[in-house]
Design an enzyme around this catalytic site. Structure first.
Site, PDB file in Angstrom:
ATOM      1  N   HIS A  30      14.459  20.734 -31.776  1.00 30.46           N
ATOM      2  CA  HIS A  30      15.736  20.654 -32.487  1.00 30.46           C
ATOM      3  C   HIS A  30      16.598  21.910 -32.270  1.00 30.46           C
ATOM      4  O   HIS A  30      17.701  21.839 -31.728  1.00 30.46           O
ATOM      5  CB  HIS A  30      15.489  20.527 -34.001  1.00 30.46           C
ATOM      6  CG  HIS A  30      14.711  19.314 -34.430  1.00 30.46           C
ATOM      7  ND1 HIS A  30      15.196  18.023 -34.333  1.00 30.46           N
ATOM      8  CD2 HIS A  30      13.481  19.212 -34.982  1.00 30.46           C
ATOM      9  CE1 HIS A  30      14.297  17.185 -34.810  1.00 30.46           C
ATOM     10  NE2 HIS A  30      13.241  17.867 -35.210  1.00 30.46           N
TER      11      HIS A  30
HETATM   12  O1  RIB Z   1      15.586  18.739 -39.080  1.00 32.41           O
HETATM   13  C1  RIB Z   1      15.208  19.731 -38.150  1.00 32.41           C
HETATM   14  C2  RIB Z   1      15.507  21.089 -38.684  1.00 32.41           C
HETATM   15  O2  RIB Z   1      14.733  21.315 -39.845  1.00 32.41           O
HETATM   16  C3  RIB Z   1      15.126  22.219 -37.718  1.00 32.41           C
HETATM   17  O3  RIB Z   1      16.003  23.303 -37.903  1.00 32.41           O
HETATM   18  C4  RIB Z   1      13.753  22.613 -38.152  1.00 32.41           C
HETATM   19  O4  RIB Z   1      13.463  23.996 -37.898  1.00 32.41           O
HETATM   20  C5  RIB Z   1      13.838  22.389 -39.623  1.00 32.41           C
HETATM   21  O5  RIB Z   1      14.388  23.550 -40.195  1.00 32.41           O
END
Ligand code: RIB
Ligand code: CA
Length: 305
Positions: free
Chosen positions: A234
């Site tokens: 992500h």
């Molecule tokens: O939904 C994904 C996000 O939530 C990313 O930033 C992961 O590190 C969590 O913080």
């Protein structure tokens, strides 16, 4: 000209990789930490320990210990109780540069031209900076966000974790007038780490070895949660949106954050109507990524640490 960034994060496995990619391809002027994947003390310790292992002399400033409203939300089922499960990092010897991440963000925006904020955790610190000085939104070159989604959520059917953890803060940021790049789940779930990457990292140095351990840990968690040994990268997407924009397809869209919906609180409501009557866009929303090329850039970032 170097790309000046500050990374606001809640390390976090993917936050750690985002920091590596940012240090490899940009000029990271500071790290600010926020409550998110784990409590603030953990995310801050993780950031310090990571910087120490990687040899970054980047100052770490801790920030908000909870959201603007409501109670903190964490993700131990994904990142472990400490926020960086499997890392096995020693306690950091270095100290925080300050416990005033908001003051750091505001000061950095005045001192450094063309400063991008890479926000890969809940948006509490960024929102507090905007609320303290609305001109912050115009002073920074922009805010590249990992957060929200143009399709489904992950914490709920409609809400993604970073926005769900502090919807009020996200609403402040999306309403701020700042230049926004949004890498939501619809984009970030297209690029995944798998066990096959581990042999390319193991034995290649302390940082690649760390990432090999982080991948093994989070793939174990995802095996338990969804039955598959892979995890979305992500947070690095929010860095790539700035360092390698040719790899990510973005479209201008109106985005607002739902605060009141029973089923939809924390949803990023993206205007995807094809009619001419679309609402005026306030963000560039990511929809496509060159996965193969992006993965190689991420590995280059890790191996280059
Ligand atoms: O939904 C994904 C996000 O939530 C990313 O930033 C992961 O590190 C969590 O913080
Ligand atoms: Ca994160």
């Amino acid at each position: 000209m170097a790309l000046n960034v500050v990374v606001d994060c809640d390390p976090g496995h993917d936050d750690a990789i985002a920091l590596m990619v940012a240090h490899r391809f940009a000029n990271v002027v500071g790290i600010s930490t926020v409550c998110g994947n784990a409590p603030l003390a953990d995310t801050s310790r993780n950031a310090l320990a990571l910087a120490e292992l990687a040899g970054w002399d980047t100052p770490v400033h801790s920030g908000a210990a909870g959201p603007l409203a409501g109670e903190p939300v964490h993700a131990p089922h994904v990142h472990g109780e400490t926020g960086l499960g499997g890392a096995g990092l020693p306690a950091p010897k270095t100290e925080l540069a300050s416990t005033d991440a908001v003051g750091f963000l505001l000061d950095a925006s005045k001192r450094i031209g063309d400063l991008w904020v890479v926000a890969v955790g809940p948006l509490t610190n960024v929102a507090l900076a905007i609320e303290k000085d609305a001109a912050f939104a115009e002073r920074v070159a922009g805010i590249s966000i990992m957060g929200g989604s143009a399709t489904a959520g992950n914490v709920t059917r409609t809400a993604e974790f970073n926005v769900y953890a502090d919807p009020e803060a996200a609403a402040v940021v999306f309403g701020s007038g700042a230049r926004l790049k949004m890498c939501g789940l619809n984009l970030t779930t297209q690029i995944q780490s798998e066990d096959g990457l581990i042999p390319r990292l193991a034995g290649q140095g302390p940082v690649p070895d760390l990432v090999a351990r982080l991948f093994a840990f989070i793939h174990d968690r995802m095996q338990e949660l969804v039955g598959e040994r892979r995890a979305a990268l992500h947070d690095p997407c929010a860095v790539l949106a700035l360092t390698h924009p040719h790899l990510i397809r973005m479209e201008p869209r109106a985005v607002d954050v739902e605060l009141a919906g029973h089923w939809t609180r924390g949803m990023t409501v993206v205007d995807q109507r094809t009619l001419r009557r679309q609402d005026p866009p306030n963000a560039e929303v990511a929809y496509g990524i060159d996965v193969g090329a992006a993965l190689e850039v991420v590995l280059d970032g890790v191996l280059g640490c």
